[in-house]
Design a protein around this motif. Structure first.
Motif, PDB file in Angstrom:
ATOM      1  N   GLU A 126       0.829  -1.184   0.000  1.00  0.00           N
ATOM      2  CA  GLU A 126       0.000   0.000   0.000  1.00  0.00           C
ATOM      3  C   GLU A 126       0.867   1.238   0.000  1.00  0.00           C
ATOM      4  O   GLU A 126       1.905   1.295   0.647  1.00  0.00           O
TER       5      GLU A 126
ATOM      6  N   SER B 174      -1.277   7.581   0.239  1.00  0.00           N
ATOM      7  CA  SER B 174      -2.656   7.647  -0.230  1.00  0.00           C
ATOM      8  C   SER B 174      -3.611   7.065   0.779  1.00  0.00           C
ATOM      9  O   SER B 174      -4.745   6.747   0.466  1.00  0.00           O
ATOM     10  N   ARG B 175      -3.155   6.915   1.978  1.00  0.00           N
ATOM     11  CA  ARG B 175      -3.982   6.314   3.015  1.00  0.00           C
ATOM     12  C   ARG B 175      -5.153   7.218   3.330  1.00  0.00           C
ATOM     13  O   ARG B 175      -4.997   8.426   3.482  1.00  0.00           O
ATOM     14  N   SER B 176      -6.333   6.637   3.418  1.00  0.00           N
ATOM     15  CA  SER B 176      -7.502   7.424   3.789  1.00  0.00           C
ATOM     16  C   SER B 176      -8.411   6.529   4.612  1.00  0.00           C
ATOM     17  O   SER B 176      -8.108   5.370   4.858  1.00  0.00           O
TER      18      SER B 176
ATOM     19  N   SER C   7      -9.471   3.472   2.588  1.00  0.00           N
ATOM     20  CA  SER C   7      -8.438   2.686   1.918  1.00  0.00           C
ATOM     21  C   SER C   7      -8.793   1.223   1.842  1.00  0.00           C
ATOM     22  O   SER C   7      -8.556   0.561   0.833  1.00  0.00           O
ATOM     23  N   GLU C   8      -9.357   0.710   2.920  1.00  0.00           N
ATOM     24  CA  GLU C   8      -9.685  -0.712   2.901  1.00  0.00           C
ATOM     25  C   GLU C   8     -10.765  -1.007   1.882  1.00  0.00           C
ATOM     26  O   GLU C   8     -10.755  -2.043   1.221  1.00  0.00           O
TER      27      GLU C   8
ATOM     28  N   SER D 139      -9.489  -0.805  -1.783  1.00  0.00           N
ATOM     29  CA  SER D 139      -8.502  -1.806  -2.181  1.00  0.00           C
ATOM     30  C   SER D 139      -9.117  -3.197  -2.327  1.00  0.00           C
ATOM     31  O   SER D 139      -8.466  -4.101  -2.833  1.00  0.00           O
TER      32      SER D 139
ATOM     33  N   ARG E 106     -11.303   9.704  -6.528  1.00  0.00           N
ATOM     34  CA  ARG E 106     -10.583   9.520  -5.265  1.00  0.00           C
ATOM     35  C   ARG E 106     -10.908  10.615  -4.260  1.00  0.00           C
ATOM     36  O   ARG E 106     -10.929  10.385  -3.056  1.00  0.00           O
TER      37      ARG E 106
ATOM     38  N   ASN F 246     -11.548   3.348  11.586  1.00  0.00           N
ATOM     39  CA  ASN F 246     -10.717   4.486  11.206  1.00  0.00           C
ATOM     40  C   ASN F 246     -11.281   5.795  11.759  1.00  0.00           C
ATOM     41  O   ASN F 246     -10.552   6.644  12.266  1.00  0.00           O
TER      42      ASN F 246
ATOM     43  N   ARG G  74       0.083  -3.342   8.113  1.00  0.00           N
ATOM     44  CA  ARG G  74      -1.209  -2.955   8.606  1.00  0.00           C
ATOM     45  C   ARG G  74      -1.713  -3.923   9.631  1.00  0.00           C
ATOM     46  O   ARG G  74      -1.224  -5.022   9.777  1.00  0.00           O
TER      47      ARG G  74
END
Lengths: 453, 407
Positions: A279, A283-285, A288-289, A292, A336, B42, B135
């Motif tokens: 990853e 670009s983590r937000s 993200s999960e 992806s 995005r 999150n 992660r």
């Protein structure tokens, strides 16, 4: 390598020009939920095109033979058979309603005059035989022409029934029902290259079936944790290798793909290969999960590559390299920055499919606003096309579309904010040999051909 | 179409999705609910980190009024591996009438623990850059040795399943009697030793289950979210905590709210009422049932409380020193392999790390209690309901998965 967001050059190599061919389905603005197409699949020869919808129906189109007297028909697809494959059910034990929506259709390779396909909803897979009948026997001894039994005492002579031609009738009959093997929702089925077995995959398990045996299946992958609270990923798609009958792949919600070899062990919980792209931390937000998660995985026809679709991109993987894909094509990167809104309206959970062309030189996938994207792997060109009634004149060329991500909108560009997210193209199919594509836009099926065809 | 949702709205939306999925045709969709739980986690991490930063801000303001020698405390806190102390803390007096000063050291203790967690979080971030995809389990494991509930670390990569994989959370509590989960304000349990007083009975139950692996997801997270009864004491303690936070949180004025645009990651500070106000607006908010010290939060000016820096130093507990000392400052002993199962990450931590495991209990009941009550609260105005749900959801993360999976 990222593709441009909607170039002006047609994809598919050799400067293909895609033209409208046909559209199937009602024109009404109000779309009945049951009419929404949920799967599209060409047969192995391409002469049959099957669609499944949310109402549990299967509609099969057949390509007309090229007719010299009607040169303009150019191999049109017309309705061949329609049947109700699945009905809504109710699981009394769990108080759950089982949707009749057809999740996947897979054709069996043709062996004989009859055609076979597998169709599945969330819980049950059915093998359907589609056969033609164009002759009828007449002159039975024991029953008359209406079918009523004749009085045996009145029969004084014996005759041999003769076959007489009749109007073509296409019959679909369920030959096998593979039920009660899945606790979770089936998302994939895949026929093996041995033509004897197939797999069915749900969120946590993959089962191996024999086409002749319905009362048992063999579980080959089980990722259910001992404690469901430890669940971190689910299976999202699975497929057999096109040539190696011992190899299968399955994708996960974490964006990983596992390749399993059934020769190494009976239970394929341990993968043979593990495909994952690291990853990008920048670009983590919060989503993200979700983005992806792989929604579709497809082997190339050659069996050398496979393609995965996640929310924003398609990736082509070389089976010999697990560390990263060999190609990455951006489908709609302009989304995005809209992930938050897409999460609110649930669009972020849409599962797009992808497909290869016959020669593996191009790939195609859907997007929103009835747009679909094609990527040419040899020329690195990509194009955005639209399936709409406005562009539905016979043999009208499709004009490439562009999406304006921000800033000044040029003429003919569509701005991101004006995209219609209710018009999504999730299911597309490419003819196994020719440049003919079928694109499902909600309740309509569009068929496009390339001009040279 | 830009939306600048704060974490709370995101949590509300996510909970609504989970709730509505239970009535959708075709049954609960495991995949979708799993993804929603990731968003919930999150958002919760952001929410907690915001509050943490706010407290730091308040602490900064307080310390500016303090004699300079208190600055020394910041250095003490900043040292990684500084053990938290519990020995000199009396039993936690749970209840509204407690002595503010008696609660202060406990609150500070809790926040000290939070700081330990954050130190590990920083280490983890360092480690993450070295290992591209650590992660989930790896990230949570970083918090494990210090006993920090993974869900409460600010690490965005923590997976819900791995959030609570620390066996020590459960270890000392296997013998504890099970208490029924009580949604909403409930009678206060009897005082327990400070180290254990904040135990979530659900965590005890989960830990005691022989079949459940020690690192099961909800355990540590629920461990950090005791039933509603201790919440009144602990949340004010948390809010009042004088706790130095890392400087990278930035400056957050107590009268402002930091809003993170989840799409563009633009952080904006909004002139706003106190963060705590919306919590008090809820009738079920346990914090509002507090005595005098509580409203120290409600006032925009920040609370005034006594500060005993000297006591902090003396309170360093050897037990925790032993445990935290095992944690090398620069590295984290775990394999940052994304695909490794979380059992691999259960570290051999001392049982006393459970002292630190019970960090912040913000609200009482977990998701299962929330869901059972939801039909009643559905008549409330949606924003309030959403906030109520959101606040309770912040308490426990693992219970969400339990509620989601109905099979």
């Amino acid at each position: 390598m990222a593709g441009a967001g909607g170039g002006g050059c047609p994809a598919g190599g050799n400067d293909l020009q895609w033209c409208f061919s046909q559209v199937k389905g009602a024109v009404d603005e109000d779309v009945a939920e049951a009419d929404v197409i949920s799967t599209v699949e060409f047969s192995h020869s391409g002469d049959l095109l099957a669609t499944g919808d949310k109402g549990g129906r299967v509609v099969i189109f057949q390509r007309e033979q090229e007719n010299k007297s009607r040169p303009h028909s150019r191999g049109e697809y017309n309705v061949y058979s329609t049947f109700q494959s699945h009905e809504p059910e109710f699981d009394y034990l769990k108080s759950l309603e089982i949707e009749e929506k057809i999740n996947k259709i897979r054709w069996l390779p043709q062996q004989g005059a009859a055609r076979f396909l597998l169709s599945t909803n969330d819980k049950t897979i059915k093998l359907w035989k589609i056969s033609e009948r164009d002759k009828r026997a007449e002159g039975y001894n024991l029953k008359d022409e209406d079918g009523r039994l004749r009085d045996p005492l009145r029969i004084t002579a014996l005759r041999v029934p003769i076959l007489k031609p009749m109007d073509l009738m296409v019959e679909a009959s369920p030959r096998r029902i593979f039920a009660n093997a899945h606790t979770y929702h089936i998302n994939s089925i895949s026929v093996n290259s041995d033509h004897e077995t197939y797999l069915s995959a749900d969120d946590l398990r993959i089962n191996l079936w024999h086409l002749e045996i319905t009362d048992r299946s063999f579980n080959i992958v089980d990722i259910k944790p001992a404690n469901m609270e430890e669940l971190t990923e689910v299976i999202t798609a699975a497929e057999f290798h096109p040539h190696q009958c011992n190899v299968l792949v399955y994708s996960s919600s974490k964006g990983t793909i596992r390749l399993c070899d059934m020769r190494s062990s009976a239970l394929c919980d341990r993968h043979s290969k593990f495909f994952e792209e690291p990853e990008d931390p920048s670009s983590r937000s919060f989503f993200s999960e979700i983005i992806s998660s792989v929604s579709d995985v497809k082997f190339s026809h050659s069996g050398r590559y496979m393609m995965t679709r996640d929310y924003l991109s398609v990736k082509v993987w070389d089976l010999n390299m697990e560390s990263r894909p060999v190609e990455t094509h951006q489908v709609h990167e302009y989304l995005r920055s809209k992930l938050c809104s897409l999460y609110e309206n649930d669009c972020i959970f849409d599962k797009f499919e992808c497909c290869w062309n016959g020669s593996d030189s191009a790939i195609m996938t859907g997007s929103y606003n009835n747009f679909f994207r094609m990527f040419d792997r040899t020329t690195w060109r990509d194009v955005t096309l639209e399936a709409s009634r406005e562009n539905s004149k016979p043999r009208a060329s499709l004009k490439p579309r562009r999406v304006c991500a921000g800033g000044k909108r040029k003429k003919d560009e569509v701005s991101v904010d004006s995209l219609d997210f209710s018009k999504k193209i999730l299911h597309t199919a490419w003819h196994p040999v020719e440049n003919i594509i079928a694109v499902a836009a909600t309740n309509n099926l569009y068929i496009f051909q390339d001009k040279a065809n | 179409m830009e939306c600048a949702l704060d974490a709370q709205s995101l949590i509300s939306i996510s909970l609504r999705k989970i709730h509505s999925s239970r009535t959708q045709r075709g049954g609960i969709k495991l995949h979708k609910n799993l993804l929603v739980s990731y968003v919930l986690r999150n958002a919760r991490q952001l929410y907690l980190s915001e509050r943490y930063a706010e407290l730091y801000r308040r602490q900064q303001q307080q310390q500016q009024q303090q004699p300079p020698h208190h600055q020394h405390q910041h250095l003490a806190y900043a040292a990684p591996g500084m053990p938290a102390s519990a020995a000199d803390f009396g039993p936690l007096q749970l209840g509204g009438g407690g002595d503010a000063e008696a609660r202060e050291p406990v609150a500070r203790h809790q926040l000290h623990q939070l700081h330990q967690l954050h130190q590990l979080h920083l280490q983890q971030q360092l480690h993450q850059h070295q290992h591209p995809a650590p992660r989930g389990c790896a990230a949570a494991a970083a918090g494990a040795p210090a006993g920090g509930a993974g869900a409460l670390s600010e690490l965005p990569g923590c997976l819900p399943g791995c959030a609570a994989l620390q066996p020590p959370h459960g270890a000392p509590h296997r013998g504890q009697p099970l208490e029924p989960l009580q949604p909403g304000p409930a009678p206060l349990p009897p005082p327990a030793p400070a180290a254990l007083c904040q135990r979530d009975p659900r965590a005890s139950a989960a830990c005691s289950a022989p079949s459940a692996p020690p690192g099961a997801a909800p355990q540590a997270t629920t461990a950090a979210s005791p039933p509603a009864s201790p919440a009144p004491a602990s949340s004010p303690g948390f809010y009042r905590g004088a706790y130095p936070a890392p400087s990278d949180f930035g400056v957050h004025c107590s009268s402002q709210t930091t809003v993170l645009d989840l799409d563009t990651h633009v952080v904006t500070t909004v002139e706003n009422g106190y963060l705590h106000q919306d919590c008090c607006a809820s009738a079920h908010c346990p914090c509002c049932g507090q005595g005098a010290p509580g409203p120290g939060l409600a006032s925009a000016a920040g609370c005034k409380r006594k500060y005993y820096p000297g006591q902090e130093e003396e309170d360093n507990d050897d037990e925790d020193a032993g445990d935290l000392g095992a944690e090398p400052p620069g590295g984290v002993p775990f394999a940052p392999c994304k695909r490794a199962r979380f059992e691999d990450f259960c570290p051999d931590s001392s049982p006393d790390a459970s002292n630190i495991s019970n960090l912040i209990s913000i609200f009482g009941s977990g998701f299962s209690g929330l869901v059972s009550r939801q039909p009643d609260s559905s008549e409330q105005p949606p924003p309030l309901n959403g906030q109520l749900c959101a606040k309770q959801a912040l308490a426990s993360l693992g219970a969400w998965t339990r509620a989601i999976v109905a099979f």
